[in-house]
Motif scaffolding. Structure first.
Motif, PDB file in Angstrom:
ATOM      1  N   PRO A 182      58.389  -8.677  34.724  1.00 36.74           N
ATOM      2  CA  PRO A 182      59.083  -7.998  36.001  1.00 36.74           C
ATOM      3  C   PRO A 182      59.310  -6.709  35.671  1.00 36.74           C
ATOM      4  CG  PRO A 182      60.804  -9.640  35.140  1.00 36.74           C
ATOM      5  CD  PRO A 182      59.332  -9.730  34.202  1.00 36.74           C
ATOM      6  N   ARG A 183      59.207  -5.706  36.899  1.00 35.78           N
ATOM      7  CA  ARG A 183      59.508  -4.359  36.757  1.00 35.78           C
ATOM      8  C   ARG A 183      60.793  -3.925  37.327  1.00 35.78           C
ATOM      9  NH1 ARG A 183      53.863  -1.620  37.497  1.00 35.78           N
ATOM     10  NH2 ARG A 183      52.515  -3.327  37.184  1.00 35.78           N
ATOM     11  N   GLY A 184      61.212  -4.680  38.387  1.00 38.84           N
ATOM     12  CA  GLY A 184      62.479  -4.356  38.920  1.00 38.84           C
ATOM     13  C   GLY A 184      63.770  -4.821  37.828  1.00 38.84           C
ATOM     14  N   ARG A 185      64.765  -4.125  37.756  1.00 41.47           N
ATOM     15  CA  ARG A 185      65.786  -4.277  36.878  1.00 41.47           C
ATOM     16  C   ARG A 185      66.272  -5.639  37.147  1.00 41.47           C
ATOM     17  NH1 ARG A 185      70.365  -0.172  36.134  1.00 41.47           N
ATOM     18  NH2 ARG A 185      71.960  -1.697  36.860  1.00 41.47           N
ATOM     19  N   PRO A 186      66.890  -6.124  38.402  1.00 40.89           N
ATOM     20  CA  PRO A 186      67.351  -7.248  38.811  1.00 40.89           C
ATOM     21  C   PRO A 186      66.734  -8.527  38.148  1.00 40.89           C
ATOM     22  CG  PRO A 186      67.305  -5.741  40.857  1.00 40.89           C
ATOM     23  CD  PRO A 186      66.442  -5.298  39.620  1.00 40.89           C
ATOM     24  N   GLN A 187      65.600  -8.502  37.862  1.00 38.12           N
ATOM     25  CA  GLN A 187      64.600  -9.542  37.405  1.00 38.12           C
ATOM     26  C   GLN A 187      64.543  -9.671  36.048  1.00 38.12           C
ATOM     27  OE1 GLN A 187      63.296  -7.768  40.066  1.00 38.12           O
ATOM     28  NE2 GLN A 187      64.122  -8.915  41.561  1.00 38.12           N
ATOM     29  N   LYS A 188      65.124  -8.723  35.283  1.00 39.95           N
ATOM     30  CA  LYS A 188      65.198  -8.533  33.758  1.00 39.95           C
ATOM     31  C   LYS A 188      66.126  -9.113  32.979  1.00 39.95           C
ATOM     32  CE  LYS A 188      61.990  -4.494  33.847  1.00 39.95           C
ATOM     33  NZ  LYS A 188      61.666  -3.237  33.215  1.00 39.95           N
ATOM     34  N   ILE A 189      66.022  -9.522  31.766  1.00 41.86           N
ATOM     35  CA  ILE A 189      67.120  -9.895  30.977  1.00 41.86           C
ATOM     36  C   ILE A 189      67.310  -9.055  29.926  1.00 41.86           C
ATOM     37  CG2 ILE A 189      67.752 -12.114  29.526  1.00 41.86           C
ATOM     38  CD1 ILE A 189      66.001 -13.725  31.346  1.00 41.86           C
ATOM     39  N   PHE A 190      68.521  -8.804  29.599  1.00 39.85           N
ATOM     40  CA  PHE A 190      68.789  -7.709  28.539  1.00 39.85           C
ATOM     41  C   PHE A 190      69.813  -8.544  27.320  1.00 39.85           C
ATOM     42  CE2 PHE A 190      67.946  -5.319  32.194  1.00 39.85           C
ATOM     43  CZ  PHE A 190      66.946  -4.429  31.838  1.00 39.85           C
ATOM     44  N   VAL A 191      69.951  -7.747  26.124  1.00 38.12           N
ATOM     45  CA  VAL A 191      70.895  -8.176  25.245  1.00 38.12           C
ATOM     46  C   VAL A 191      71.435  -6.905  24.932  1.00 38.12           C
ATOM     47  CG1 VAL A 191      71.186  -9.025  23.062  1.00 38.12           C
ATOM     48  CG2 VAL A 191      69.644 -10.158  24.469  1.00 38.12           C
ATOM     49  N   ASP A 192      72.863  -6.585  24.850  1.00 32.03           N
ATOM     50  CA  ASP A 192      73.574  -5.524  24.521  1.00 32.03           C
ATOM     51  C   ASP A 192      73.754  -5.778  22.987  1.00 32.03           C
ATOM     52  OD1 ASP A 192      75.892  -7.092  24.115  1.00 32.03           O
ATOM     53  OD2 ASP A 192      76.984  -6.409  25.784  1.00 32.03           O
ATOM     54  N   PRO A 193      74.378  -4.577  22.499  1.00 31.89           N
ATOM     55  CA  PRO A 193      74.297  -4.486  20.930  1.00 31.89           C
ATOM     56  C   PRO A 193      75.326  -5.434  20.596  1.00 31.89           C
ATOM     57  CG  PRO A 193      74.381  -2.094  21.925  1.00 31.89           C
ATOM     58  CD  PRO A 193      74.415  -3.208  23.075  1.00 31.89           C
ATOM     59  N   GLY A 194      76.234  -5.953  21.307  1.00 29.13           N
ATOM     60  CA  GLY A 194      77.258  -6.930  20.797  1.00 29.13           C
ATOM     61  C   GLY A 194      76.591  -8.393  20.881  1.00 29.13           C
TER      62      GLY A 194
ATOM     63  N   HIS B 196      62.245 -10.211  26.609  1.00 28.00           N
ATOM     64  CA  HIS B 196      60.595 -10.742  26.984  1.00 28.00           C
ATOM     65  C   HIS B 196      60.794 -12.260  27.471  1.00 28.00           C
ATOM     66  CE1 HIS B 196      56.411 -11.868  27.868  1.00 28.00           C
ATOM     67  NE2 HIS B 196      56.093 -10.756  27.789  1.00 28.00           N
ATOM     68  N   GLN B 197      60.287 -12.458  28.649  1.00 26.33           N
ATOM     69  CA  GLN B 197      60.672 -13.937  29.297  1.00 26.33           C
ATOM     70  C   GLN B 197      59.835 -14.914  28.531  1.00 26.33           C
ATOM     71  OE1 GLN B 197      60.602 -13.987  33.353  1.00 26.33           O
ATOM     72  NE2 GLN B 197      61.678 -12.157  33.657  1.00 26.33           N
ATOM     73  N   ALA B 198      58.892 -14.737  27.639  1.00 33.29           N
ATOM     74  CA  ALA B 198      58.119 -15.583  27.091  1.00 33.29           C
ATOM     75  C   ALA B 198      59.120 -16.147  25.921  1.00 33.29           C
ATOM     76  CB  ALA B 198      56.991 -15.171  26.498  1.00 33.29           C
ATOM     77  N   VAL B 199      60.216 -15.468  25.435  1.00 33.19           N
ATOM     78  CA  VAL B 199      61.167 -16.031  24.667  1.00 33.19           C
ATOM     79  C   VAL B 199      61.712 -17.356  25.052  1.00 33.19           C
ATOM     80  CG1 VAL B 199      63.647 -15.500  23.661  1.00 33.19           C
ATOM     81  CG2 VAL B 199      61.604 -13.640  23.756  1.00 33.19           C
ATOM     82  N   PHE B 200      61.686 -17.266  26.474  1.00 32.76           N
ATOM     83  CA  PHE B 200      62.507 -18.743  26.907  1.00 32.76           C
ATOM     84  C   PHE B 200      61.605 -19.845  27.141  1.00 32.76           C
ATOM     85  CE2 PHE B 200      65.189 -15.078  28.018  1.00 32.76           C
ATOM     86  CZ  PHE B 200      66.436 -15.477  27.026  1.00 32.76           C
ATOM     87  N   ALA B 201      60.094 -19.322  27.003  1.00 30.08           N
ATOM     88  CA  ALA B 201      59.307 -20.605  27.408  1.00 30.08           C
ATOM     89  C   ALA B 201      59.091 -21.645  26.383  1.00 30.08           C
ATOM     90  CB  ALA B 201      57.805 -20.000  27.142  1.00 30.08           C
TER      91      ALA B 201
END
Length: 62
Positions: free
Chosen positions: A24-36, A57-62
């Protein structure tokens, strides 16, 4: 708390998969991990936190 995050991730992934959008290109549809190591859903990330985040990347959850 963790269950709520997992439910949101599950919903987000299902929604993106139904649209055929595995990068996904839109930020609301993305998943992030912060430094913590905290998982952050794109629509909950303040703009000033973005540079320190890694996109998952969403394939991590596949």
């Amino acid at each position: 708390m963790a269950e709520i995050v997992l439910d949101r991730i599950q919903f987000l992934l299902r929604e993106n998969r139904e649209r055929g959008d595995d990068r996904p290109r839109g930020r609301p549809q993305k998943i992030f991990v912060d430094p913590g190591g905290r998982i952050r859903i794109g629509d909950t990330v303040p703009n000033d936190d973005r540079p320190g985040l890694s996109e998952v990347h969403q394939a991590v959850f596949a």
